[in-house]
Enzyme design. Structure first.
Site, PDB file in Angstrom:
ATOM      1  N   GLU A  52       0.812  -1.225   0.000  1.00  0.00           N
ATOM      2  CA  GLU A  52       0.000   0.000   0.000  1.00  0.00           C
ATOM      3  C   GLU A  52       0.841   1.269   0.000  1.00  0.00           C
ATOM      4  O   GLU A  52       0.497   2.240  -0.669  1.00  0.00           O
ATOM      5  CB  GLU A  52      -0.932   0.025   1.216  1.00  0.00           C
ATOM      6  CG  GLU A  52      -2.037  -1.028   1.200  1.00  0.00           C
ATOM      7  CD  GLU A  52      -3.138  -0.724   0.184  1.00  0.00           C
ATOM      8  OE1 GLU A  52      -3.206   0.407  -0.335  1.00  0.00           O
ATOM      9  OE2 GLU A  52      -3.941  -1.642  -0.095  1.00  0.00           O
ATOM     10  N   ASP A  66      -6.669   7.982   0.185  1.00  0.00           N
ATOM     11  CA  ASP A  66      -6.142   6.987   1.120  1.00  0.00           C
ATOM     12  C   ASP A  66      -4.943   7.563   1.867  1.00  0.00           C
ATOM     13  O   ASP A  66      -4.107   8.243   1.275  1.00  0.00           O
ATOM     14  CB  ASP A  66      -5.719   5.727   0.371  1.00  0.00           C
ATOM     15  CG  ASP A  66      -6.901   4.992  -0.231  1.00  0.00           C
ATOM     16  OD1 ASP A  66      -8.008   5.091   0.330  1.00  0.00           O
ATOM     17  OD2 ASP A  66      -6.721   4.324  -1.263  1.00  0.00           O
TER      18      ASP A  66
HETATM   19  C1  NAG Z   1      -4.153   5.829  -5.982  1.00  0.00           C
HETATM   20  O1  NAG Z   1      -5.462   5.379  -6.070  1.00  0.00           O
HETATM   21  C2  NAG Z   1      -5.874   5.051  -7.385  1.00  0.00           C
HETATM   22  C3  NAG Z   1      -7.374   4.744  -7.325  1.00  0.00           C
HETATM   23  O2  NAG Z   1      -7.636   3.716  -6.420  1.00  0.00           O
HETATM   24  C4  NAG Z   1      -5.035   3.882  -7.870  1.00  0.00           C
HETATM   25  O3  NAG Z   1      -5.419   3.525  -9.184  1.00  0.00           O
HETATM   26  C5  NAG Z   1      -3.568   4.275  -7.839  1.00  0.00           C
HETATM   27  O4  NAG Z   1      -2.776   3.157  -8.179  1.00  0.00           O
HETATM   28  C6  NAG Z   1      -3.168   4.764  -6.469  1.00  0.00           C
HETATM   29  N1  NAG Z   1      -1.832   5.301  -6.506  1.00  0.00           N
HETATM   30  C7  NAG Z   1      -0.866   4.823  -5.758  1.00  0.00           C
HETATM   31  C8  NAG Z   1       0.451   5.521  -5.878  1.00  0.00           C
HETATM   32  O5  NAG Z   1      -1.030   3.901  -4.979  1.00  0.00           O
END
Ligand code: NAG
Length: 137
Positions: A52, A66
């Site tokens: 994550e 997030d």
């Molecule tokens: C941020 O969230 C988006 C939508 O859920 C996702 O596609 C993307 O990979 C995420 N970016 C990172 C850096 O985790």
């Protein structure tokens, strides 16, 4: 105050503002156990945190909303305002601190409500053999 110590204080202040602790994998496992994670869950949580946020306490995904090392969602679990809110009755900023006590408490609450599948990375990466995440710790 001498100019040298003034520079030191200034540097410490800048570092404090730019707080972003990157946990070591094993350090993370030890920390979450002190905050109540059972030993047999440490490998899964370590996998989730690595996938994550790469163990970055200050990680924020502004497009999904997030926050922190567990990438806790502002849509359900915390408030982006000054008043605590969401399922964890917290401010999302609390989950971006170096100290992961509050982030871990919320992660455990989410787990109690939804299990590990609350994290999309769990089904993608962390529901098989996760022993490598705690190997050597
Ligand atoms: C941020 O969230 C988006 C939508 O859920 C996702 O596609 C993307 O990979 C995420 N970016 C990172 C850096 O985790």
């Amino acid at each position: 105050m001498s100019s040298k110590s003034a520079i030191f204080v200034f540097a410490a202040f800048v570092l404090a503002l730019g707080r972003a602790k990157i946990y070591d994998r094993c350090e993370f496992g030890r920390a979450i156990q002190t905050y109540g994670v059972p030993a047999d869950q440490v490998a899964v949580w370590t996998c989730i945190a690595q996938r994550e946020s790469n163990f970055d306490t200050a990680a924020v995904n502004w497009s999904s909303g997030d926050h922190g090392i567990f990438q806790i969602s502002e849509l359900f679990w915390c408030s982006t305002g000054d008043t605590p809110g969401g399922g964890c009755n917290a401010r999302c900023a609390q989950f971006e601190q170096d100290d992961i006590a509050e982030a871990t408490a919320c992660a455990l609450y989410i787990y109690s409500q939804m299990g590990f599948t609350a994290w999309t990375t769990y089904l993608q990466y962390c529901n098989g053999d996760v022993s490598s995440y705690v190997a050597g710790c």
